[in-house]
Design an enzyme around this catalytic site. Structure first.
Site, PDB file in Angstrom:
ATOM      1  N   GLN A   1       0.862  -1.111   0.031  1.00  0.00           N
ATOM      2  CA  GLN A   1      -0.132   0.011  -0.149  1.00  0.00           C
ATOM      3  C   GLN A   1       0.945   1.271  -0.102  1.00  0.00           C
ATOM      4  O   GLN A   1       0.342   2.331   0.039  1.00  0.00           O
ATOM      5  CB  GLN A   1      -0.984  -0.124   1.132  1.00  0.00           C
ATOM      6  CG  GLN A   1      -1.955  -1.115   1.129  1.00  0.00           C
ATOM      7  CD  GLN A   1      -2.473  -1.274   2.702  1.00  0.00           C
ATOM      8  OE1 GLN A   1      -2.592  -2.188   3.232  1.00  0.00           O
ATOM      9  NE2 GLN A   1      -3.314   0.048   3.126  1.00  0.00           N
TER      10      GLN A   1
ATOM     11  N   PHE B   1      -5.720  -4.014   3.570  1.00  0.00           N
ATOM     12  CA  PHE B   1      -6.402  -3.991   4.788  1.00  0.00           C
ATOM     13  C   PHE B   1      -5.601  -3.342   5.626  1.00  0.00           C
ATOM     14  O   PHE B   1      -5.791  -3.455   7.120  1.00  0.00           O
ATOM     15  CB  PHE B   1      -7.289  -5.166   5.375  1.00  0.00           C
ATOM     16  CG  PHE B   1      -7.844  -6.079   4.353  1.00  0.00           C
ATOM     17  CD1 PHE B   1      -8.969  -5.372   3.998  1.00  0.00           C
ATOM     18  CD2 PHE B   1      -7.336  -7.077   3.970  1.00  0.00           C
ATOM     19  CE1 PHE B   1      -9.700  -6.155   2.807  1.00  0.00           C
ATOM     20  CE2 PHE B   1      -8.152  -7.928   2.976  1.00  0.00           C
ATOM     21  CZ  PHE B   1      -9.467  -7.288   2.484  1.00  0.00           C
TER      22      PHE B   1
ATOM     23  N   GLU C   1       0.729  -1.985   4.577  1.00  0.00           N
ATOM     24  CA  GLU C   1       1.290  -0.563   4.639  1.00  0.00           C
ATOM     25  C   GLU C   1       2.782  -0.355   5.023  1.00  0.00           C
ATOM     26  O   GLU C   1       3.512   0.418   4.225  1.00  0.00           O
ATOM     27  CB  GLU C   1       0.559   0.370   5.771  1.00  0.00           C
ATOM     28  CG  GLU C   1       1.055   1.682   5.776  1.00  0.00           C
ATOM     29  CD  GLU C   1      -0.222   2.872   6.601  1.00  0.00           C
ATOM     30  OE1 GLU C   1      -1.365   2.085   6.790  1.00  0.00           O
ATOM     31  OE2 GLU C   1       0.219   3.733   6.804  1.00  0.00           O
TER      32      GLU C   1
ATOM     33  N   ARG D   1      -4.745   7.355  17.413  1.00  0.00           N
ATOM     34  CA  ARG D   1      -6.168   7.369  16.805  1.00  0.00           C
ATOM     35  C   ARG D   1      -7.299   6.639  17.691  1.00  0.00           C
ATOM     36  O   ARG D   1      -8.538   7.044  17.648  1.00  0.00           O
ATOM     37  CB  ARG D   1      -6.260   6.695  15.336  1.00  0.00           C
ATOM     38  CG  ARG D   1      -7.384   6.579  14.605  1.00  0.00           C
ATOM     39  CD  ARG D   1      -7.381   6.415  13.160  1.00  0.00           C
ATOM     40  NE  ARG D   1      -6.984   7.198  12.238  1.00  0.00           N
ATOM     41  CZ  ARG D   1      -7.599   8.235  11.619  1.00  0.00           C
ATOM     42  NH1 ARG D   1      -9.014   8.325  11.718  1.00  0.00           N
ATOM     43  NH2 ARG D   1      -7.038   9.192  10.944  1.00  0.00           N
TER      44      ARG D   1
ATOM     45  N   ARG E   1      -7.160  -1.531   8.929  1.00  0.00           N
ATOM     46  CA  ARG E   1      -8.597  -0.823   8.813  1.00  0.00           C
ATOM     47  C   ARG E   1      -9.290  -0.196  10.073  1.00  0.00           C
ATOM     48  O   ARG E   1      -9.653  -1.062  10.906  1.00  0.00           O
ATOM     49  CB  ARG E   1      -9.638  -1.943   8.119  1.00  0.00           C
ATOM     50  CG  ARG E   1     -10.668  -1.088   7.249  1.00  0.00           C
ATOM     51  CD  ARG E   1     -11.592  -2.163   6.546  1.00  0.00           C
ATOM     52  NE  ARG E   1     -12.635  -1.623   5.569  1.00  0.00           N
ATOM     53  CZ  ARG E   1     -13.085  -2.684   4.652  1.00  0.00           C
ATOM     54  NH1 ARG E   1     -12.784  -3.790   4.924  1.00  0.00           N
ATOM     55  NH2 ARG E   1     -13.967  -2.130   3.884  1.00  0.00           N
TER      56      ARG E   1
ATOM     57  N   PHE F   1      -7.498   1.519  12.328  1.00  0.00           N
ATOM     58  CA  PHE F   1      -6.252   2.057  12.799  1.00  0.00           C
ATOM     59  C   PHE F   1      -6.335   2.551  14.257  1.00  0.00           C
ATOM     60  O   PHE F   1      -6.179   3.658  14.565  1.00  0.00           O
ATOM     61  CB  PHE F   1      -5.810   3.236  11.862  1.00  0.00           C
ATOM     62  CG  PHE F   1      -4.451   3.646  11.712  1.00  0.00           C
ATOM     63  CD1 PHE F   1      -3.367   2.644  11.023  1.00  0.00           C
ATOM     64  CD2 PHE F   1      -3.792   4.593  12.298  1.00  0.00           C
ATOM     65  CE1 PHE F   1      -2.058   3.078  11.033  1.00  0.00           C
ATOM     66  CE2 PHE F   1      -2.387   5.196  12.282  1.00  0.00           C
ATOM     67  CZ  PHE F   1      -1.475   4.107  11.575  1.00  0.00           C
TER      68      PHE F   1
ATOM     69  N   THR G   1      -3.566  11.534  11.055  1.00  0.00           N
ATOM     70  CA  THR G   1      -2.945  12.470  11.871  1.00  0.00           C
ATOM     71  C   THR G   1      -1.683  13.100  12.074  1.00  0.00           C
ATOM     72  O   THR G   1      -1.366  14.145  12.505  1.00  0.00           O
ATOM     73  CB  THR G   1      -3.345  11.646  13.331  1.00  0.00           C
ATOM     74  OG1 THR G   1      -2.550  10.485  13.165  1.00  0.00           O
ATOM     75  CG2 THR G   1      -4.850  11.274  13.388  1.00  0.00           C
TER      76      THR G   1
ATOM     77  N   ALA H   1      -5.684   5.339   5.751  1.00  0.00           N
ATOM     78  CA  ALA H   1      -6.481   6.292   6.447  1.00  0.00           C
ATOM     79  C   ALA H   1      -7.595   6.595   5.753  1.00  0.00           C
ATOM     80  O   ALA H   1      -8.221   7.907   5.709  1.00  0.00           O
ATOM     81  CB  ALA H   1      -5.545   7.434   6.816  1.00  0.00           C
TER      82      ALA H   1
ATOM     83  N   GLU I   1     -12.440   2.978   5.859  1.00  0.00           N
ATOM     84  CA  GLU I   1     -12.449   2.406   7.283  1.00  0.00           C
ATOM     85  C   GLU I   1     -13.806   2.501   8.013  1.00  0.00           C
ATOM     86  O   GLU I   1     -14.296   1.662   8.815  1.00  0.00           O
ATOM     87  CB  GLU I   1     -11.440   3.101   8.011  1.00  0.00           C
ATOM     88  CG  GLU I   1      -9.902   2.635   7.631  1.00  0.00           C
ATOM     89  CD  GLU I   1      -8.938   3.750   7.980  1.00  0.00           C
ATOM     90  OE1 GLU I   1      -8.900   4.711   7.709  1.00  0.00           O
ATOM     91  OE2 GLU I   1      -8.088   3.350   8.977  1.00  0.00           O
TER      92      GLU I   1
END
Lengths: 488, 784
Positions: B209, B240, B244, B322, B354, B356, B454, B523, B725
């Site tokens: 990703q 998902f 990442e 988060r 997903r 996070f 964020t 995100a 998400e």
């Protein structure tokens, strides 16, 4: 015996020699044939991304069944027709009706599972079954999708089922039949490759002869367990004897007082006859694994591998099934429960194999139920599997046979519990008193499927549930299945 | 390419139109290429990664000499063979690709074998001699808390004096519960294929990703400049969040084999290795305490989160942040304290998944709303409504952001009505009175999810657009396609701006040499930021064409309009292709880049205050469940969802995200159980033991709607909202419905203790506990 594998693919007979016998169909397709539409998701027959369809002759027709290519060994294609996702699209570039339905219903997201779903639905399209949601759930139990949530795929499945559309495989069936008939006349198969041997005898006599020479050979039926020895444990199997070509092991014979089920009968083929005799047994078969696994795996294999968590032995033992073994010395018969000696050890002599299991017909005064408890309803291994066979006479328990899977190193009867119930009135207090005996019968393990405490508690509660169902059948007790409330 | 008819009123593939996934036909035909499907290049090496068997140990000896001389082995890669930095972490520099002198989780990569075949590499790996000195392993959150073992410092948000407010309130309640982790179970496992180029350059196909981060990590690992490494990803078989950061490890390994041998190299993890070696959703232990009045309105709330981060930081800082940002969900808690402990354990480094951290954070207030309602004998929905964000001052989040777009009350009201919530709740209670063993439960829970990274700098994106002289268009951007339909959405944006049929827009693989320095597709931001970047590129070209046409045809720019596949220029109409051709002949550039940075966001990480999110996405769901009180078996039988996608860019794709998100969330909270033994060994590392939802788990009744009045108040791409998400958290309603069903066993007088996932075992144990509590309560009452 013959030394080349022969199977039908794309309207032709393909011949193969000099292959490692444990090459999986999936790896052969992907890495030797560059047919990469079929995917590997798990290499253990649990996700269905590798689903392909095999055609076999049955009653002068071709019967198409979905199987997991990831755990099927290449030589088991012998005598069959192979269909992969690449074979479905028409020559003019048009998608097959199943493929088009998946597109139209937005049934694809990441798309990695999609070919497997397409093949499962393709096989289903060629069956004569009637599709409703519950049926589609069964058909697709062995295809995992992590993206869609399944709704769009169910839409696609329903639209194909309801359209009644036909495809090129319907049109070419006569040709497939002709080719498969040619292959049917072939002798058995014997492959040798770098010191490994693979036999596919066609008769029981051939099998007993080979076993005499190779008493330590691995017997291979549906490959739903042995396949994983190779794909997961990376074991090197020196000699394999495949039982799937022996027609005499695939019979279901109605005898005077029961059913004799050949060891090579698949779950799929045993399903309807068992459901007819014992509806709960049918429901159990529905919950065992997936369509792909039920099309491959056999009742005989479920017994012969001696697993403490195989699902059919508890039911069979509670129903007083008998096991038929055979070797060059002839047949031998014993109560199924005696076959399981301890974890990893069965009463199987050298050169002997499981030939059939004999299941008595239900008695008029008997009641039978079986329950499978797992984290997920479909395609999961039981934490606890329970079977109860109760015979009442004038309100008193004449006989009760209770057998559990997942509670000990083998499928095992709850003998002390049975004893506490036998001869008593079939009442709440009898059950309540007997429940504590269960702790003398079993000391289950804790593992990733369930804790010791949960297993014991559930085992006890299932006996209670059986009591409730036999005494107050109007009270709902089941979440899924034939009597399930959620599907009502 | 033939010109489309010029008479149509609309283009095909306009913004807001439902379109199939761009690869749907290829996927169904088995023709869509994933990395392992790419024709294997000549001389390809296959890598097998040898793993630590211990959760925590010193490596006393790692002797790979026998591995090196095994048949088929070409090279063995260890930490000593790394020319650059032996790290492939996203931020902290604490993720060694190969273990050096210590291992910190069972499954950590020790070395990799590159051989002619995978079988040879795998067999050879077994010949290594590894000697460990075992060290005590911290496996669980409790163990980590007891040992003060943290991977990152504890963070706090405070507004007002929560402690005092709780104390002063008429009622107080405390809940402690555990939330299990979740494996991504993308169907395609981690994979990388590297190819050698000229000048020592490396080209990597990576299922990631975050191609840019893979590029940077590979370059750092090999000691190459970033420009010498190119990373491409056309599609992933699911991501998902699991692709990442950690895919970089395997890309680094493959690239090193290529660098050392000059040969192409592939690392493909099988399912077990993938699940053992790579991180998952963080599991949490949560303590919540709230003080509230007779109406259930909360005046003070205190949350203590502790999460299992694993052996390294990975993205744990942002994930736990988060979680803190979502402990309020849709509710205004006047006095609030949120404490977040980030535990270091000797388990795999947990990573993005997903939501996070949002899902874990949100579960806490949602459980409390039900607990409060149970305590007060009220309908939980009534308590929720009492606590919703409202008008000033009840619209300020604990992190000082003003909630300007609150549509939760509207969504809840509409769903309450359309799902027939009140009547069903009543009939469920009636059913439970007459059904002694099977019990039903129902819950309505809302979602408010903050959209933006964020880490503010990540909120930027680029796109590249070429228009060829036949009027066909090539589109490229920094977002990656993992099945979520990003590519088709962004292509719709370009089609809409240029008013051309979408078939004219060629969707191309994400590559670091086309659009550089990109952010992860994460995100939920993919369509928001890449859509805007592509829009900017398309507008740039459109503007050039307008300027050119005005000059060429001698009209005013205001008299030029883009119609479907054609342009009206004053009184004439010119086909898009013809204008493009003319522009080329007159030396007008037909290629543009587009760039976007999200406006308005600012946020002080030190004080936890500011506007970390551009906007919020909302939704709500009603779930109805059935449980078996004898076995704990359970089933979600009916679901109603109303979800806010703003003005949806592509309703077909968005509905797919909503349903898929719900089902994935349902799996997280019901069947998906990760089981580590006391030595820290993961025992659930394949689908035989790890159970994601199957087809029959999809609730028989599944009513799902996009909130029709939805329109982003912010100027997002065509006023749409992110949808990747937020729907996952709609599944909290299923978990709460299970708790509701359990509560019925105690006549709804007690709220059950329940840990996630609510497996049959968890449910049965919860029933046992609540039954015992109810019994002892009755004894106490009788004594009084």
């Amino acid at each position: 015996m013959r030394q080349t594998i022969k199977y039908v693919h794309r309207g032709e007979i393909v011949e193969l020699a000099n292959v490692a016998p444990t090459t999986t169909v999936l790896n052969y397709l992907r890495y030797e044939q560059a047919l990469t539409g079929t995917k590997e998701g798990c290499a253990e027959g649990d996700c269905g991304a590798c689903t392909v369809v095999l055609g076999e002759l049955a009653n002068d027709k071709v019967r198409y069944q979905a199987v997991n290519a990831c755990i099927q060994f290449l030589p088991t294609l012998d005598g069959k027709e192979l269909i992969t996702v690449e074979d479905l699209k028409l020559k003019d570039g048009k998608l097959h009706p199943v493929q088009q339905a998946m597109v139209d219903a937005n049934g694809t997201q990441c798309g990695f599972c999609t070919p497997g779903f397409v093949m499962s639905l393709f096989a289903e399209m060629h069956s004569d079954r009637i599709a409703d949601r519950a049926h589609i759930d069964n058909v697709l139990a062995g295809n995992l999708c992590r993206c869609t949530g399944y709704g769009t795929i169910i839409d696609a499945a329903m639209s194909v089922a309801q359209s009644g559309v036909r495809d090129s495989f319907h049109e070419q069936e006569a040709k497939s039949i002709a080719l498969l008939e040619v292959l049917q006349k072939d002798s058995g198969l014997r492959l040798t490759w770098q010191g490994r041997s693979y036999f596919a005898p066609k008769t029981i006599d051939e099998l007993t002869d080979i076993l005499l020479d190779y008493p330590d050979a691995t017997l291979l039926a549906g490959a739903t367990d042995v396949g994983l020895w190779v794909t997961k444990q990376h074991r090197d199997l020196a000699t394999i004897i495949y039982l799937g070509q022996i027609q005499d092991l695939k019979n279901i014979e109605k005898q005077d007082n029961g059913l004799k089920i050949g060891a090579g009968v698949t779950y799929s083929d045993a399903w309807a006859p068992l459901a007819e005799l014992y509806p709960d047994f049918g429901e159990l078969i529905r919950r065992i694994a997936s369509t792909q696994i039920r099309n491959s795996g056999t009742i005989g294999g479920n017994i012969a591998n001696g697993s403490p968590i195989g699902d059919t032995p508890p039911a069979l033992i509670s129903l007083d099934a008998r096991l038929h073994l055979r070797s060059k010395d002839g047949p031998r018969e014993l109560p199924l429960e005696e076959f399981f000696i301890e974890y990893g050890k069965q009463d199987l002599r050298q050169g002997e194999f499981v030939e059939a299991v004999y299941l008595p017909f239900p008695k008029a005064e008997s009641q039978f139920a079986t329950y499978k408890i797992s984290k997920r309803f479909d395609q999961d291994i039981s934490a606890v599997c329970a079977a109860f066979n109760l015979t009442l006479k004038a309100g008193k328990v004449e006989d009760i046979r209770i057998c559990y899977g997942g509670m000990a190193g083998t499928p095992k009867r709850a003998s002390k519990t049975e004893k506490a119930i036998t001869g008593k009135s079939w009442t709440d207090s009898t059950i309540s008193n007997a429940l504590s005996r269960m702790e003398e019968d079993f000391q289950p393990l804790s593992d990733m499927r369930a804790s010791q405490r949960y297993r014991m508690l559930t085992a006890q509660n299932l006996l209670r549930k059986f009591y409730i169902e036999t005494t107050t059948p109007e009270i709902p007790t089941r979440i899924v299945g034939e009597r399930g409330l959620a599907n009502a | 390419m033939r010109n489309p008819p010029l008479s149509r009123n609309t283009i095909r593939g306009a913004a807001h139109s439902p379109r199939h996934h761009d690869s749907a036909a290829k996927q169904a035909a088995g023709e869509a290429l994933y990395i392992d499907d790419i024709a294997e290049p000549r001389d390809l090496l296959h890598l097998y990664v040898a793993q630590s068997e211990k959760a925590h140990a010193k490596i006393l000896k790692l002797d790979v000499s026998a591995v090196r001389s095994a048949p088929g082995v070409v090279v063995v890669l260890t930490a000593n063979d790394v020319p650059g930095g032996n790290d492939a972490s996203p931020i902290a520099g604490d993720d060694p690709v190969f273990a050096e002198d210590i291992v910190e989780y069972a499954g950590q990569a020790l070395f990799a074998v590159a051989a002619e075949t995978l079988e040879q590499a795998r067999s050879a790996a077994k010949l290594a001699v590894v000697e460990y000195e075992e060290l005590p392993a911290i496996v669980t959150v409790e163990e980590a808390m007891a040992a003060n073992s943290f991977v990152l410092p504890t963070r706090e948000i405070r507004r007002g004096d929560a402690r005092a407010a709780i104390k002063k309130a008429k009622h107080q309640l405390t809940q402690r519960f555990e939330i299990g982790g979740q494996d991504h179970f993308y169907l395609e496992g981690q994979i990388a294929l590297s190819l050698p180029g000229e000048d020592g350059d490396i080209f990597v196909y990576s299922s990631t990703q975050h191609p840019t981060e893979v590029q940077h990590n590979v370059a750092k690992f090999l000691d190459l400049p970033d420009h010498s490494v190119t990373v491409e990803v056309r599609r992933m078989g699911g991501g998902f969040g699991g692709k990442e950061t950690q895919g970089a490890w395997f890309a680094a390994m493959a690239s090193l084999a290529t660098k050392l041998t000059g040969r192409p190299a592939k690392v493909r993890l099988d399912r077990d290795d993938d699940m053992i070696m790579t991180g998952k959703r963080h599991d949490f232990v949560v303590m919540v305490e709230m003080g509230f009045d007779d109406d259930g309105r909360v005046s003070g709330a205190e949350f203590i989160f502790a999460s299992r981060c694993g052996r390294s930081a990975d993205l744990s800082a942002s994930i736990n942040d988060r979680a803190m940002f979502h402990a309020d969900n849709c509710y205004y808690f006047k006095n609030i304290t949120i404490i977040s402990h980030r535990c270091k354990t000797h388990t795999v480094s947990n990573t993005a998944f997903r939501g996070f951290g949002g899902p874990q954070g949100m579960l806490a207030p949602e459980r409390m709303m039900d607990a409060i309602a149970c305590y007060l004998g009220k309908d939980p929905l009534e308590v929720r409504k009492k606590n919703l964000y409202g008008k000033k001052p009840r619209n300020i989040t604990p992190y000082q952001m003003t909630v300007e777009d609150n549509i939760a009350p509207e969504i809840i009201a509409e769903l309450e009505n359309s799902s027939n919530y009140a009547a069903r709740r009543k009939s469920i209670r009636a059913f439970n009175e007459t059904s002694p063993y099977l019990k039903k439960g129902i819950a309505l829970t809302p979602v408010k999810f903050g959209i933006s990274f964020t880490a503010s700098h990540l909120n930027q994106a680029g796109a590249l657009l070429h228009v060829y002289t036949d009027g066909s268009v090539m589109l490229n951007h920094g977002g990656t396609e993992m099945g979520q339909g990003l590519y088709i959405k962004v292509a719709q944006v370009v089609a809409e701006i240029l008013q051309i049929d979408i078939e004219r827009v060629k969707i191309t693989a994400t590559r670091t040499d086309k659009v550089p320095n990109t952010s992860a597709t994460a995100a939920s931001s993919g369509a928001d930021i890449n859509g805007k970047a592509a829009e900017a590129a398309a507008i740039a070209i459109k503007e050039r064409l307008i300027q050119f046409a005005a000059k060429y045809y001698g009209t005013k720019t205001s008299e030029i309009t883009f119609l479907p596949n054609r342009i009206r220029i004053g009184k004439q109409v010119v086909a898009f292709r013809d204008l493009v051709q003319l522009a080329y002949m007159n030396r007008i550039s037909l290629s543009a880049t587009g760039y976007y940075r999200t406006p308005k966001i600012h946020y002080d990480a030190e004080t936890f205050s500011g506007r970390p999110f551009y906007y919020f996405a909302y939704g709500a769901a009603v779930s109805e469940v059935l449980i078996d009180t004898l076995t704990g078996e359970n089933k979600v039988v009916a679901v109603d969802i109303l979800h806010d996608a703003g003005k949806s860019l592509n309703p077909a794709v968005d509905l797919g995200q909503i349903e898929g998100g719900y089902i994935q969330g349902m799996g997280w909270l019901t069947t998906e159980e990760l089981y580590y033994d006391s030595n820290g060994i993961l025992k659930t590392h394949a689908p035989s033991t790890y159970k994601i939802p199957a087809c029959s788990d999809r609730p028989a009744v599944f009513n799902m709607k996009i909130f029709e009045r939805g329109e982003n108040v912010e100027e997002t791409i065509f006023r749409s909202k992110a949808v990747g998400e937020p729907p996952l958290m709609l599944a909290i309603s299923a978990f709460n419905a299970i708790a509701d069903a359990i509560s019925s066993v105690a006549d709804y007088r007690l709220y059950p203790e329940l840990n996630a996932p609510a497996t049959p075992e968890q449910i049965l144990m919860s029933i046992q506990k609540i039954t015992e509590s109810a019994r002892s309560n009755r004894v106490t009452e009788a004594a009084q």
